[in-house]
Design a protein around this motif. Sequence first.
Motif, PDB file in Angstrom:
ATOM      1  N   TYR A  17      55.603  47.261  28.814  1.00 23.74           N
ATOM      2  CA  TYR A  17      56.118  47.938  29.968  1.00 23.74           C
ATOM      3  C   TYR A  17      56.442  49.445  29.744  1.00 23.74           C
ATOM      4  N   SER A  18      56.721  49.866  28.829  1.00 23.20           N
ATOM      5  CA  SER A  18      57.082  51.260  28.116  1.00 23.20           C
ATOM      6  C   SER A  18      55.381  51.794  28.281  1.00 23.20           C
ATOM      7  N   CYS A  19      54.385  51.213  27.588  1.00 19.93           N
ATOM      8  CA  CYS A  19      53.110  51.699  27.803  1.00 19.93           C
ATOM      9  C   CYS A  19      52.745  51.592  28.676  1.00 19.93           C
ATOM     10  N   ASP A  20      53.226  50.693  30.022  1.00 19.24           N
ATOM     11  CA  ASP A  20      52.564  50.871  31.547  1.00 19.24           C
ATOM     12  C   ASP A  20      53.773  52.124  32.610  1.00 19.24           C
ATOM     13  N   ILE A  63      63.595  31.167  41.057  1.00 20.55           N
ATOM     14  CA  ILE A  63      64.855  32.885  41.261  1.00 20.55           C
ATOM     15  C   ILE A  63      66.351  32.814  40.858  1.00 20.55           C
ATOM     16  N   LYS A  64      66.748  31.210  40.522  1.00 20.69           N
ATOM     17  CA  LYS A  64      67.793  30.998  41.050  1.00 20.69           C
ATOM     18  C   LYS A  64      68.528  32.151  39.373  1.00 20.69           C
ATOM     19  N   ILE A  65      67.786  30.952  38.392  1.00 17.23           N
ATOM     20  CA  ILE A  65      68.088  31.469  36.652  1.00 17.23           C
ATOM     21  C   ILE A  65      67.937  32.703  36.183  1.00 17.23           C
ATOM     22  N   LEU A  66      67.337  33.762  37.292  1.00 24.66           N
ATOM     23  CA  LEU A  66      67.218  35.020  37.054  1.00 24.66           C
ATOM     24  C   LEU A  66      68.378  35.660  37.567  1.00 24.66           C
ATOM     25  N   ILE A  67      68.638  35.677  38.779  1.00 25.30           N
ATOM     26  CA  ILE A  67      69.751  35.957  39.732  1.00 25.30           C
ATOM     27  C   ILE A  67      71.113  35.871  38.635  1.00 25.30           C
ATOM     28  N   LYS A  74      73.087  46.047  30.218  1.00 27.53           N
ATOM     29  CA  LYS A  74      72.760  47.241  29.430  1.00 27.53           C
ATOM     30  C   LYS A  74      71.565  47.553  30.284  1.00 27.53           C
ATOM     31  N   ASN A  75      70.782  46.956  30.199  1.00 26.30           N
ATOM     32  CA  ASN A  75      68.820  47.390  31.079  1.00 26.30           C
ATOM     33  C   ASN A  75      68.299  46.646  31.383  1.00 26.30           C
ATOM     34  N   ILE A  76      67.545  46.711  32.509  1.00 23.49           N
ATOM     35  CA  ILE A  76      66.706  45.261  33.312  1.00 23.49           C
ATOM     36  C   ILE A  76      65.490  45.741  33.756  1.00 23.49           C
ATOM     37  N   GLU A  77      64.309  45.868  33.142  1.00 25.55           N
ATOM     38  CA  GLU A  77      62.646  46.475  33.746  1.00 25.55           C
ATOM     39  C   GLU A  77      62.416  44.732  33.990  1.00 25.55           C
ATOM     40  N   MET A  78      61.131  45.443  35.151  1.00 28.92           N
ATOM     41  CA  MET A  78      61.131  45.226  35.539  1.00 28.92           C
ATOM     42  C   MET A  78      59.592  45.155  36.236  1.00 28.92           C
ATOM     43  N   VAL A  79      58.616  44.439  36.432  1.00 24.83           N
ATOM     44  CA  VAL A  79      57.115  44.938  36.380  1.00 24.83           C
ATOM     45  C   VAL A  79      56.453  43.531  37.397  1.00 24.83           C
ATOM     46  N   PHE A  80      56.297  43.683  39.237  1.00 25.63           N
ATOM     47  CA  PHE A  80      55.145  43.058  39.230  1.00 25.63           C
ATOM     48  C   PHE A  80      53.847  43.399  40.629  1.00 25.63           C
ATOM     49  N   TYR A  81      53.118  42.214  40.607  1.00 28.31           N
ATOM     50  CA  TYR A  81      52.227  43.039  41.983  1.00 28.31           C
ATOM     51  C   TYR A  81      52.457  42.247  42.409  1.00 28.31           C
ATOM     52  N   ILE A  82      53.229  41.559  43.227  1.00 26.46           N
ATOM     53  CA  ILE A  82      53.721  41.591  44.546  1.00 26.46           C
ATOM     54  C   ILE A  82      54.963  41.488  44.143  1.00 26.46           C
ATOM     55  N   HIS A 137      48.845  43.882  37.882  1.00 28.32           N
ATOM     56  CA  HIS A 137      48.909  42.568  37.823  1.00 28.32           C
ATOM     57  C   HIS A 137      50.135  41.643  36.804  1.00 28.32           C
ATOM     58  N   ARG A 138      50.792  43.056  36.213  1.00 31.48           N
ATOM     59  CA  ARG A 138      51.269  41.947  34.909  1.00 31.48           C
ATOM     60  C   ARG A 138      52.715  41.482  35.758  1.00 31.48           C
ATOM     61  N   LYS A 139      53.272  40.668  35.568  1.00 27.46           N
ATOM     62  CA  LYS A 139      54.705  40.008  35.980  1.00 27.46           C
ATOM     63  C   LYS A 139      55.475  39.911  34.753  1.00 27.46           C
ATOM     64  N   ILE A 140      56.325  40.711  34.761  1.00 26.61           N
ATOM     65  CA  ILE A 140      57.250  41.023  33.523  1.00 26.61           C
ATOM     66  C   ILE A 140      58.554  41.697  33.967  1.00 26.61           C
ATOM     67  N   ILE A 141      59.550  40.760  32.849  1.00 22.26           N
ATOM     68  CA  ILE A 141      61.236  40.749  33.918  1.00 22.26           C
ATOM     69  C   ILE A 141      62.244  40.917  32.185  1.00 22.26           C
ATOM     70  N   ILE A 142      62.376  42.137  31.556  1.00 27.49           N
ATOM     71  CA  ILE A 142      63.119  42.339  30.229  1.00 27.49           C
ATOM     72  C   ILE A 142      64.684  42.497  30.872  1.00 27.49           C
ATOM     73  N   ILE A 143      65.850  41.633  29.746  1.00 24.79           N
ATOM     74  CA  ILE A 143      67.302  42.155  30.510  1.00 24.79           C
ATOM     75  C   ILE A 143      66.935  42.610  28.872  1.00 24.79           C
ATOM     76  N   ASP A 144      68.295  43.605  28.434  1.00 24.50           N
ATOM     77  CA  ASP A 144      69.295  43.472  27.599  1.00 24.50           C
ATOM     78  C   ASP A 144      67.522  44.119  26.760  1.00 24.50           C
TER      79      ASP A 144
END
Length: 486
Positions: free
Chosen positions: A276-279, A131-135, A143-151, A224-231
């Motif tokens: 991510y774009s498909c979802d 979480i610390k590294i992610l923040i 430019k952009n941040i995309e996220m998908v999480f189940y919870i 149920h995916r867990k994905i984060i994409i940054i720039d």
Amino acid sequence: MDIFYNLIKSLIILIYWLLIANITYRILIKRRSIPSSMSWLLTIYIIPFIGIVIWFFFGEFYLEKRQKKIANKIWSISNKYLNQLKSYKYIFQIKNSEVATSLFQLCKHRQGISGIKNNNITLLTNTQKIIKILIRDIYLARKNIEMVFYIWKPGGVADDVASALIHSAKRGVHCRLMLDSAGSIEFFRSPWVKIMKRSGIEVVEALKVNFFRIFTRRIDLRQHRKIIIIDNYISYSGSMNLVDPFLFKKSSGIGQWIDLMTRIEGPIATTIGIIYSCDWEIETGYKILPKLPNKEMFKKKLNHNSSIQVIASGPGFPKNMIHQALLTAIYSARKELTMTTPYLVPSDDLLHAICTAAQRGVKVSIIIPLYHDSILVKWASRVFFSELLEAGVKIYQFKKGLLHSKSILIDQQLSLIGTVNLDMRSLWLNFEITLVIDDSKFSHNLEITQKEYINNSQLLDKNIWSMRAYWTRILEKIFYFLSPLL
């Protein structure tokens, strides 16, 4: 009056048996596994009316009509994008290690591209540090941040991530957040949704759960995916939900959830971005394909000795791909195979592959939680223990919390990390993601982590297990009967 009641009664009976006949036809006409077909047939015939209701909710419908229409063509559209991506030859790995070759060939032929090189991969094993590294990465995004999480459960460090995301959105970073409706129900009932939307974040509730939608698709199909994409350069994926481990399901008494995540810098972010774009398009109808790789950007910190494939499952994606990948990986093992999973309800094919690996001399270890959050899956998994132990598989039960990591390590070289549990839901139903990593350095780090899990586990003794109470064996068989439906 009696004639009227008898007529109504006869009509109800006729409709009931017509429904039974229709469902039986649908089960038989669609080639399912025999255990799954038998489970459904027994359910609808043994449990009157209730069996039909269970089938209606869980047996056949996957996506709503609009979503299904998009899903049916989504991968072919993405393939056009993949063909453009192939022109960037400098990011593709030509040759893989011996143990990884078969699996990477499968991925190439079924998904259309080779493994991606030139990535810097880091294995993250501590949720607080993740979480610390992610923040930090969110605050540095341009430019952009995309996220998908189940919870996503509000509270604790999850709120810190939310604040960072809002701050980035307000300074002009395009932020998209997609969360599963059922898994993130607390989030969608919280003030965070309105706060985020006001700051400019696009928030999407995936596979919405409500009364009317249960008639149009399966209610247990989950994102149920867990994905984060940054720039389009930094990507995260693994088993971790966006929760504070000190707060999540604290009342259950099972301890903290133990997770693994990968943080990757490099062009693999592009292929993860395609998923991510498909979802996003399946859920919203809008296309957001990522930008193609920037050659100058990917000249930095090149890593030519590793390659990654991304495997996605779910409606619209290559059918049975993850199941095939798991089988191929297990059969590729020559020396050692170590697996971690919170839910162990494998298909017959996977069970056979694991047992066969042990019987041909491969050192096979499976690490599962001793304490569990799902009573159904816990009891269903126990029925497989005897066969695994007889084949020579070592089963370790992790004692220090709920081991939620999903990982496979083969011959200290090939790693699979992602969201896939070894159960029917992950293998055949949900939207899941797995990273296949051919990298000895990364695999060494995963091996160290798995050994730490083993050191905090108890080994299941075959002799003691064989002496368990008779009533527990009956209970295991009952839950095993339900396992194809889990």
